[in-house]
Design an enzyme around this catalytic site. Structure first.
Site, PDB file in Angstrom:
ATOM      1  N   SER A   1       0.828  -1.193   0.000  1.00 57.39           N
ATOM      2  CA  SER A   1       0.000   0.000   0.000  1.00 57.39           C
ATOM      3  C   SER A   1       0.873   1.257   0.000  1.00 57.39           C
ATOM      4  CB  SER A   1      -0.956  -0.028   1.198  1.00 57.39           C
ATOM      5  OG  SER A   1      -1.988   0.914   1.039  1.00 57.39           O
TER       6      SER A   1
ATOM      7  N   ASP B   1      -8.945  -5.132  -5.663  1.00 60.48           N
ATOM      8  CA  ASP B   1      -8.474  -4.086  -4.750  1.00 60.48           C
ATOM      9  C   ASP B   1      -9.438  -2.901  -4.798  1.00 60.48           C
ATOM     10  OD1 ASP B   1      -7.129  -2.176  -3.277  1.00 60.48           O
ATOM     11  OD2 ASP B   1      -5.229  -2.383  -4.350  1.00 60.48           O
TER      12      ASP B   1
ATOM     13  N   HIS C   1      -7.225  -5.695  -1.354  1.00 62.33           N
ATOM     14  CA  HIS C   1      -6.063  -4.827  -1.134  1.00 62.33           C
ATOM     15  C   HIS C   1      -5.058  -5.419  -0.149  1.00 62.33           C
ATOM     16  CE1 HIS C   1      -3.851  -1.077  -1.097  1.00 62.33           C
ATOM     17  NE2 HIS C   1      -3.974  -0.975   0.216  1.00 62.33           N
TER      18      HIS C   1
END
Length: 209
Positions: free
Chosen positions: A20, A114, A148
């Site tokens: 991330s 995601d 994600h």
């Protein structure tokens, strides 16, 4: 340069693993610091995000966003996949990280479900950008049904959680079964990539619970 003060650190090769926001930080490190041998990005952006990045006499602005473009799921969770501006368009083009400056190879791990941001789109940008600058195409592994938060194997799938920056309950995507399988496979792929580029080995032991 890095100093190796722990006996567990073999050196001299250095690998980076970022997820991330940590992914674009690793991209920046690989682009600006010497000695980075290989970099793995898990659902990462190719632009600098959240806050401006300052390095020496240079500043990379953060990628713009519009929180007004978020949606709310039936469960009352925020879905922010569409809030981020396109880093290929002006003025956000300045937020792109110059990853063509990196010396080592890249592995992009991409969850195709995601909902934090468009990781698949960003991986495509990275591939095209590197090749346009005469660099090798990065390795990209796509996981349909994965969201994600692709954690290490056997961690409970984080389909939703409180976002560390926004402080809101967020929908991160992922179908539990497919997401869990992606976590197992991605862990193997990451180890194989690092062993290949850091110490020349081609195989690793499989994860077992």
């Amino acid at each position: 340069m890095f100093s190796f003060s722990l006996h567990q650190v073999k050196g001299p090769n250095i690998g980076l693993l970022g997820f991330s926001k940590g992914g674009d930080l690793c991209l920046s490190m690989a682009s600006f610091l010497k000695g980075i041998t290989a970099t793995v990005l898990i659902n990462s952006c190719v632009a600098n995000t959240i806050t401006p990045l300052h390095y020496k006499d240079m500043t990379i602005p953060s990628l713009g966003n519009d929180l007004g473009k978020h949606t709310i799921t039936e469960s009352g969770l925020m879905d922010c996949v569409n809030i981020w501006n396109n880093p290929l368009e002006e003025p956000d083009h300045r937020s792109l990280i110059p990853l063509e400056k990196a010396q080592g190879p890249f592995l992009f791990i991409v969850g195709k479900d995601d909902h934090n941001w468009k990781s698949e789109f960003y991986a495509h940008i990275a591939s095209a950008w590197l090749q346009a600058h005469g660099k090798d195409r990065p390795q990209i592994i796509y996981y349909p049904g994965a969201g994600h938060c692709i954690d290490p194997p056997y961690f409970p799938p984080r389909i939703a959680s409180v976002h560390a920056f926004l402080g809101q309950a967020m929908f991160f995507g992922g179908e539990p079964g497919a997401h869990s399988k992606a976590q197992v496979d991605a862990w193997q792929q990451i180890q194989t990539f690092f062993h290949k580029h850091l110490d020349g080995k081609k195989s690793v032991k499989h994860s077992k619970i």
